[in-house]
Scaffold this motif. Structure first.
Motif, short mmCIF file in Angstrom:
data_model
loop_
_atom_site.label_atom_id
_atom_site.label_comp_id
_atom_site.label_asym_id
_atom_site.label_seq_id
_atom_site.Cartn_x
_atom_site.Cartn_y
_atom_site.Cartn_z
N SER A 1 1.00 -1.45 -0.41
CA SER A 1 0.14 -0.26 0.30
C SER A 1 0.73 1.30 0.20
CB SER A 1 -0.90 -0.21 1.18
OG SER A 1 -1.58 1.74 1.13
N ILE A 2 1.77 1.00 1.03
CA ILE A 2 2.33 2.40 0.80
C ILE A 2 3.45 2.57 0.03
CG2 ILE A 2 4.71 3.35 2.53
CD1 ILE A 2 3.09 2.18 4.73
N ASP A 3 3.98 1.69 -0.41
CA ASP A 3 4.68 1.83 -1.43
C ASP A 3 3.71 2.26 -2.86
OD1 ASP A 3 7.67 1.32 -2.76
OD2 ASP A 3 6.89 -0.33 -4.26
N GLY A 4 2.80 1.52 -2.94
CA GLY A 4 1.86 2.00 -3.96
C GLY A 4 1.70 3.94 -4.25
N LEU A 5 1.07 3.90 -3.03
CA LEU A 5 0.76 5.58 -2.44
C LEU A 5 1.31 6.59 -2.91
CD1 LEU A 5 -1.07 4.55 1.03
CD2 LEU A 5 -2.32 5.84 -1.27
N TYR A 6 3.08 5.52 -2.55
CA TYR A 6 4.15 7.14 -2.92
C TYR A 6 3.76 6.92 -4.76
CZ TYR A 6 5.91 8.44 1.47
OH TYR A 6 5.63 8.88 2.60
N GLU A 7 4.49 6.57 -5.39
CA GLU A 7 4.38 6.36 -6.87
C GLU A 7 3.02 7.33 -7.10
OE1 GLU A 7 3.76 2.62 -8.13
OE2 GLU A 7 5.65 1.73 -7.64
N ILE A 8 1.36 7.63 -6.60
CA ILE A 8 1.05 8.70 -7.61
C ILE A 8 0.76 9.18 -6.51
CG2 ILE A 8 -0.32 6.35 -8.32
CD1 ILE A 8 -2.22 6.07 -6.38
N VAL A 9 0.98 9.88 -4.62
CA VAL A 9 0.65 10.94 -4.97
C VAL A 9 2.16 11.54 -3.74
CG1 VAL A 9 -1.86 10.07 -4.73
CG2 VAL A 9 -0.69 9.61 -2.72
N SER A 10 1.81 12.41 -3.32
CA SER A 10 2.77 13.09 -2.15
C SER A 10 2.13 12.95 -1.49
CB SER A 10 2.90 14.04 -2.70
OG SER A 10 3.88 14.09 -3.86
N PRO A 11 3.12 13.00 0.20
CA PRO A 11 2.68 13.41 1.66
C PRO A 11 2.08 14.71 1.67
CG PRO A 11 4.68 12.33 1.42
CD PRO A 11 4.17 12.25 -0.22
N PRO A 12 1.64 15.33 2.57
CA PRO A 12 0.60 14.26 3.03
C PRO A 12 -0.83 13.72 2.78
CG PRO A 12 0.53 16.54 3.78
CD PRO A 12 0.95 16.72 2.72
N LEU A 13 -1.10 12.83 3.26
CA LEU A 13 -2.41 11.81 2.49
C LEU A 13 -2.53 11.58 4.32
CD1 LEU A 13 -4.62 11.41 1.05
CD2 LEU A 13 -3.37 9.56 -0.09
N ASP A 14 -4.26 11.29 4.97
CA ASP A 14 -4.35 10.71 6.08
C ASP A 14 -4.12 9.33 6.07
OD1 ASP A 14 -4.72 13.34 7.46
OD2 ASP A 14 -7.38 12.91 7.75
N SER A 15 -4.66 8.80 4.78
CA SER A 15 -4.62 7.55 4.40
C SER A 15 -3.19 7.26 4.24
CB SER A 15 -5.22 6.53 3.43
OG SER A 15 -4.96 7.37 2.17
N LEU A 16 -1.78 7.58 3.92
CA LEU A 16 -0.68 6.83 3.33
C LEU A 16 0.28 7.78 4.90
CD1 LEU A 16 1.82 6.34 2.46
CD2 LEU A 16 2.24 8.85 1.85
N THR A 17 -0.51 8.30 5.85
CA THR A 17 -0.13 8.62 7.04
C THR A 17 -0.51 7.33 7.35
OG1 THR A 17 -0.39 11.32 7.20
CG2 THR A 17 0.26 10.63 9.05
#
Length: 655
Positions: A602-618
């Motif tokens: 999940s984290i690896d994939g999220l970093y490919e499409i969005v930049s932090p901050p994002l609540d679900s990533l945090t």
């Protein structure tokens, strides 16, 4: 505390507490007396530029000799040991094995060397451990009792118990050997017991021997062997760096004048990667943990092995005890309570431990190498990695330096009394070697303020579920290589401990060339920028310019809208968020391995499409941290020794 009118009060308080953590200690009164008796001394300290000059100057002041060093420690107590042993015997006969184990342990710690209570309590505790299923600990206790003066005419009983243990462990070779020794010891002491007792004991030994050929002929005690879970053997991801062996080759250490040494990704770093595995150069337990954790390796004590001379510390094994007593503990043993009585912080004890862990000659031989170098990343000698950490001496106010130098002199006086220095000298007259060591103590007090790491163990409420759980601070250590990580209010890594060993795991995806950051306390999603900046500037003396600070990222719960890196992809985002939620469910059901797999993806994939901050990533990163914590030392709320109501009493060796 000596106050400086030009320095922020909170900053002064933070610095002071790294010297004296307990205001009830004697150091503050000693400091006040020295300052009052030497008008202008604080201002005069400014003229000295080296640690040696400062130590020599402070040591020559009036009233420094008012701190009289004498041993203060928890002494052995023969009578107390006997009382606890008797209480253990009473509990044992009632088959209260957990309580008996506790009483015998207290007796073991209190008993002087050579006293009957030491050997008998070790032997009796081994019986408790046998019925509690702690077979490996039982073996250790029995062997320790044998070398601690247990009566020769009774030693056959311990060898018989050892044989039973090895049978339970399916170790035929050692079981046979123990039975041979038991038989031999029984025959040797035949004349010291009545005929009926001898025949009964020999019959039991022979039955055990026959059990290998005919197991049905022997009735074994109803013992459920406790399987000890070995800690994970952590190794760095990819391969170790060629120069910094503790680091993964995924990393490199760089330097620039603005931020000093810092760590970058030399290759792509993914969440879950193991980036650092480092043993401490030195470590100390917090005082409240001296009775629950091994003083050497920090493992939880199950069957404490005592110090031969004091009752203030315990060890998890004879090996740990011997290593401690051949290095730092032979100097600290009778003075540890004196340092604590001064109000000395754990950091002060750690500054001392760095010295006591090595003999004087170790430091004398490398003296010509000790020139402060805050730019180099690799050094030829292990101690140089500690010595060359940043201490921010140039930013210290005079009152702070005066206090630290006096504490260094106090520690130096303790070392003299503990006979760390082979040459005798007057208590308040210092030789060149002594001033040199005093300067190192002062250096340690400065650098550890910004480079010491707390050591944790994870407390879990259940063996089946990972939550509730909580990180418990148990001590302080210096890991010089891990100190190369700079701070970000967005933590990139999780620090976990196995005993006192440090393991650093990645929580995020870091592209090649980007900095990999630790977190020194305040995180952007729980504290406002203003609060974080105040804490960091007061405790660590820098203005944070990390991305969460420079962009003023919002608190958790206020970052629901994604910042897309390239093309907007709501479908993929929803899928990756669902993976994080699956990982969270796995945690709730105690399935750590499955949780890690889902969270990493999940984290690896999220970093490919969005930049932090994002609540679900945090939240996903925080859940991965929970999993990482579970990979270190874990204790449970039910850590009391297991009780089996069907345990049967054996032949207790009491006196």
């Amino acid at each position: 505390m000596l106050k400086c009118s030009s320095v922020d009060g909170f900053k002064q308080r933070c610095s002071w507490e790294t010297i004296q953590s307990d205001e009830r200690g004697l150091f503050s009164a000693w400091l006040t007396e020295v300052v009052k008796s030497n008008p202008g001394a604080v201002e005069n300290l400014r003229q000295f530029s080296s640690e040696e000059e400062r130590v020599l100057f402070i040591s020559s002041l009036n009233k420094v000799d008012r701190f009289i060093v004498q041993p203060i420690y928890k002494v052995k107590d023969k009578e107390a040991a006997k009382i606890k042993r008797d209480e253990g015997n009473t509990a044992y006969h009632k088959k209260w094995y957990k309580q008996a184990h506790m009483m015998y342990s207290m007796s073991v710690v209190k008993a002087p060397q050579g006293d009957d209570s030491l050997a008998y309590s070790l032997a009796n505790r081994s019986a408790c451990l046998y019925y509690l299923g702690e077979i490996n600990q039982c073996i250790s206790d029995a062997n320790l009792a044998l070398v601690s003066g247990y009566p020769v005419q009774l030693q056959y009983k311990l060898h018989e118990r050892l044989a039973k243990c090895y049978i339970l462990l399916k170790d035929k070779e050692n079981a046979v050997q123990s039975l041979r020794v038991a038989k031999k010891m029984l025959e040797k002491n035949k004349g010291k017991m009545d005929k009926e007792k001898y025949q009964s004991s020999m019959k039991n030994i022979l039955k055990l021997g026959n059990s290998f050929a005919d197991p049905s002929g022997v009735k074994f005690d109803n013992i459920t062997v406790v399987k000890n879970v070995e800690p994970e053997n952590h190794k760095v991801s990819a391969k170790p760096d060629k120069k910094l062996k503790e680091f993964s080759s995924l990393l490199k250490v760089d330097y620039n004048p603005e931020v000093g040494r810092h760590v970058k990704a030399d290759k792509l770093v993914r969440p879950g990667d193991t980036l650092v595995v480092e043993e401490p150069f030195a470590s100390v337990l917090y005082p409240e943990k001296l009775g629950t954790n091994c003083d050497f390796c920090f493992e939880k004590l199950r069957a404490v092995v005592p110090c031969p001379d004091c009752s203030g510390v315990g060890f998890c094994s004879k090996d740990c005890r011997d290593k401690a007593c051949s290095s730092y503990h032979k100097y600290e043993c009778k003075y540890q309570d004196l340092v604590i009585g001064l109000g000395g912080s754990a950091l002060v004890r750690l500054a001392l431990r760095i010295i006591t862990s090595h003999p004087l000659d170790y430091f004398k031989k490398i003296r010509h190498h000790l020139n402060v170098d805050v730019e180099s990343r690799e050094f030829k000698l292990p101690y140089l990695y500690v010595f060359n950490l940043v201490g921010l001496d140039e930013e210290r106010w005079t009152e702070d330096m005066f206090s630290r130098t006096l504490m260094a002199v106090g520690l130096l006086k303790i070392l003299k009394s503990a006979k760390y220095f082979p040459e005798k000298s007057e208590p308040d007259i210092f030789t060149d070697d002594e001033v040199f060591i005093g300067s190192l103590l002062l250096r340690h007090l400065n650098i550890l303020q910004f480079n010491a790491h707390e050591v944790y163990q994870l407390l879990r409420g259940s063996r089946e579920q990972m939550k509730p759980c909580k990180n418990i601070k148990i001590g302080l250590a210096v890991y010089p290589k891990a100190s190369y990580f700079n701070h970000s209010c967005h933590p990139h890594i999780a620090r976990i401990n196995v005993g006192n060993k440090l393991i650093v795991k990645s929580l995020v995806r870091v592209e090649k060339g980007e900095e990999v950051c630790d977190n020194y306390g305040p995180v952007y999603y729980f504290k406002s920028k203003e609060d974080r900046q105040k804490e960091l500037s007061s405790r660590y003396w820098f203005q944070c310019k990390c991305k969460p600070c420079s962009e003023d990222w919002p608190l958790l719960g206020h970052s629901s809208d994604p910042t897309w890196r390239n093309k907007k992809d709501e479908g993929k985002l929803d899928f990756l968020v669902s993976l994080y939620k699956c990982g969270s469910d796995f945690i709730d059901h105690g399935q750590r391995q499955e949780a890690v797999q889902s969270l990493v993806e999940s984290i690896d994939g999220l970093y490919e499409i969005v930049s932090p901050p994002l609540d679900s990533l945090t939240r996903a990163e925080d859940k991965l941290r929970t999993c990482c914590n579970d990979m270190g030392t874990v204790i449970y709320s039910d850590t009391a020794l297991k009780f089996n109501p069907e345990e049967k009493s054996g032949n207790l060796m009491t006196k």
